[in-house]
Write a protein that holds these residues in place. Structure first.
Motif, mmCIF file in Angstrom:
data_model
loop_
_atom_site.group_PDB
_atom_site.id
_atom_site.type_symbol
_atom_site.label_atom_id
_atom_site.label_comp_id
_atom_site.label_asym_id
_atom_site.label_seq_id
_atom_site.Cartn_x
_atom_site.Cartn_y
_atom_site.Cartn_z
ATOM 1 N N GLU A 1 -75.644 58.125 40.349
ATOM 2 C CA GLU A 1 -75.628 58.602 38.964
ATOM 3 C C GLU A 1 -75.370 57.436 38.025
ATOM 4 O O GLU A 1 -74.710 56.462 38.396
ATOM 5 N N LEU A 2 -75.857 57.572 36.810
ATOM 6 C CA LEU A 2 -75.573 56.587 35.773
ATOM 7 C C LEU A 2 -75.652 57.251 34.411
ATOM 8 O O LEU A 2 -76.211 58.338 34.264
ATOM 9 N N ILE A 3 -75.085 56.583 33.434
ATOM 10 C CA ILE A 3 -75.142 57.016 32.039
ATOM 11 C C ILE A 3 -75.841 55.900 31.260
ATOM 12 O O ILE A 3 -75.522 54.727 31.433
ATOM 13 N N VAL A 4 -76.791 56.282 30.422
ATOM 14 C CA VAL A 4 -77.517 55.295 29.619
ATOM 15 C C VAL A 4 -77.638 55.820 28.183
ATOM 16 O O VAL A 4 -77.833 57.014 27.961
ATOM 17 N N ASN A 5 -77.503 54.920 27.237
ATOM 18 C CA ASN A 5 -77.633 55.284 25.822
ATOM 19 C C ASN A 5 -79.048 55.781 25.554
ATOM 20 O O ASN A 5 -80.026 55.157 25.967
ATOM 21 N N ASN B 1 -85.963 50.860 26.788
ATOM 22 C CA ASN B 1 -86.432 49.924 27.816
ATOM 23 C C ASN B 1 -85.675 50.119 29.120
ATOM 24 O O ASN B 1 -86.263 50.126 30.204
ATOM 25 N N THR B 2 -84.367 50.289 29.019
ATOM 26 C CA THR B 2 -83.552 50.485 30.211
ATOM 27 C C THR B 2 -83.852 51.838 30.852
ATOM 28 O O THR B 2 -83.964 51.938 32.081
ATOM 29 N N ILE B 3 -84.015 52.864 30.037
ATOM 30 C CA ILE B 3 -84.375 54.189 30.560
ATOM 31 C C ILE B 3 -85.670 54.085 31.358
ATOM 32 O O ILE B 3 -85.777 54.620 32.462
ATOM 33 N N TYR C 1 -85.126 52.591 34.797
ATOM 34 C CA TYR C 1 -84.539 53.545 35.736
ATOM 35 C C TYR C 1 -85.558 54.597 36.167
ATOM 36 O O TYR C 1 -85.606 54.965 37.347
ATOM 37 N N LEU C 2 -86.379 55.078 35.237
ATOM 38 C CA LEU C 2 -87.410 56.049 35.598
ATOM 39 C C LEU C 2 -88.377 55.461 36.628
ATOM 40 O O LEU C 2 -88.770 56.145 37.581
ATOM 41 N N LYS C 3 -88.760 54.195 36.455
ATOM 42 C CA LYS C 3 -89.653 53.524 37.419
ATOM 43 C C LYS C 3 -89.000 53.387 38.786
ATOM 44 O O LYS C 3 -89.697 53.231 39.791
ATOM 45 N N ASN C 4 -87.680 53.428 38.829
ATOM 46 C CA ASN C 4 -86.938 53.276 40.079
ATOM 47 C C ASN C 4 -86.407 54.608 40.596
ATOM 48 O O ASN C 4 -85.348 54.653 41.243
ATOM 49 N N TYR D 1 -77.825 59.759 28.065
ATOM 50 C CA TYR D 1 -78.454 60.543 29.119
ATOM 51 C C TYR D 1 -77.688 60.281 30.408
ATOM 52 O O TYR D 1 -77.281 59.149 30.679
ATOM 53 N N LYS D 2 -77.529 61.339 31.183
ATOM 54 C CA LYS D 2 -77.057 61.187 32.553
ATOM 55 C C LYS D 2 -78.323 61.168 33.403
ATOM 56 O O LYS D 2 -79.192 62.035 33.267
ATOM 57 N N MET D 3 -78.432 60.164 34.265
ATOM 58 C CA MET D 3 -79.580 60.053 35.152
ATOM 59 C C MET D 3 -79.079 60.055 36.580
ATOM 60 O O MET D 3 -77.972 59.618 36.869
ATOM 61 N N GLU D 4 -79.932 60.566 37.486
ATOM 62 C CA GLU D 4 -79.577 60.629 38.899
ATOM 63 C C GLU D 4 -80.771 60.237 39.748
ATOM 64 O O GLU D 4 -81.920 60.392 39.367
ATOM 65 N N LYS D 5 -80.427 59.781 40.935
ATOM 66 C CA LYS D 5 -81.424 59.486 41.951
ATOM 67 C C LYS D 5 -80.875 59.967 43.275
ATOM 68 O O LYS D 5 -79.739 59.634 43.634
ATOM 69 N N ASN D 6 -81.663 60.758 44.000
ATOM 70 C CA ASN D 6 -81.251 61.148 45.347
ATOM 71 C C ASN D 6 -81.497 59.979 46.285
ATOM 72 O O ASN D 6 -82.504 59.283 46.170
ATOM 73 N N VAL D 7 -80.566 59.786 47.189
ATOM 74 C CA VAL D 7 -80.673 58.694 48.149
ATOM 75 C C VAL D 7 -81.295 59.248 49.423
ATOM 76 O O VAL D 7 -80.809 60.219 49.991
#
Length: 166
Positions: free
Chosen positions: A120-124, A129-131, A134-137, A158-164
């Motif tokens: 999980e991460l939080i991004v402004n 550009n950073t969002i 993260y979307l590409k990853n 925004y709170k973003m997540e990626k399943n491992v």
């Protein structure tokens, strides 16, 4: 050559504090008041704050080096089944040479090796550009939140997540 080195002493923490001052003002001053950036630096990215996070909150910090030069830093917080990607900052002069991508691969590998199910991460919200990176990853926006701070300032994130996947 990109190297990720665990930060584990006061000298490393001083380097991170110095990097944070330069990078965070450059990234955030156009979108939030500089005094809030200063508050954030003191509260979360000073040597004392970093030492406290490592000692009491299960954080790990890493220096990101490119050809032996300090190019940025990474901070993660290990929880039971999730990993918080708390900080990933790279100096402007070192962006675009795959340091961030290498750091994200490192975080993913760390998560897999530690039985973590999601990152999980939080991004402004204004940091497009950073969002996009993260979307590409493989991160997805899962929630729109407002973070309020004791200094009276609020930030839309925004709170973003990626399943491992193992």
């Amino acid at each position: 050559m990109i190297e990720i080195k665990k930060a584990d002493n006061t000298t490393d923490f001083k380097i991170i504090e110095k990097l944070a001052k330069e990078i965070l003002h450059e990234v955030y001053d156009p979108i939030i008041p500089a005094e809030h950036t200063d508050y954030f630096l003191t509260k979360f990215q000073s040597v004392n704050a970093i030492e406290n996070q490592i000692k009491n909150e299960n954080f790990s910090y890493f220096l990101l080096n490119y050809d032996t030069k300090n190019a940025g830093y990474l901070g993660i917080q290990k929880m039971i089944k999730k990993l918080i990607l708390s900080k990933l900052y790279i100096l402007k002069s070192f962006r675009g040479i795959k340091i961030g991508k290498t750091a994200l691969r490192y975080v993913n590998r760390f998560a897999m090796e530690n039985g973590i199910e999601r990152i999980e991460l939080i991004v402004n919200r204004q940091n497009q550009n950073t969002i996009n990176i993260y979307l590409k990853n493989e991160f997805k926006i899962v929630e729109s939140i407002i973070n309020s701070f004791p200094n009276g300032y609020s930030i839309e994130d925004y709170k973003m997540e990626k399943n491992v996947s193992n």
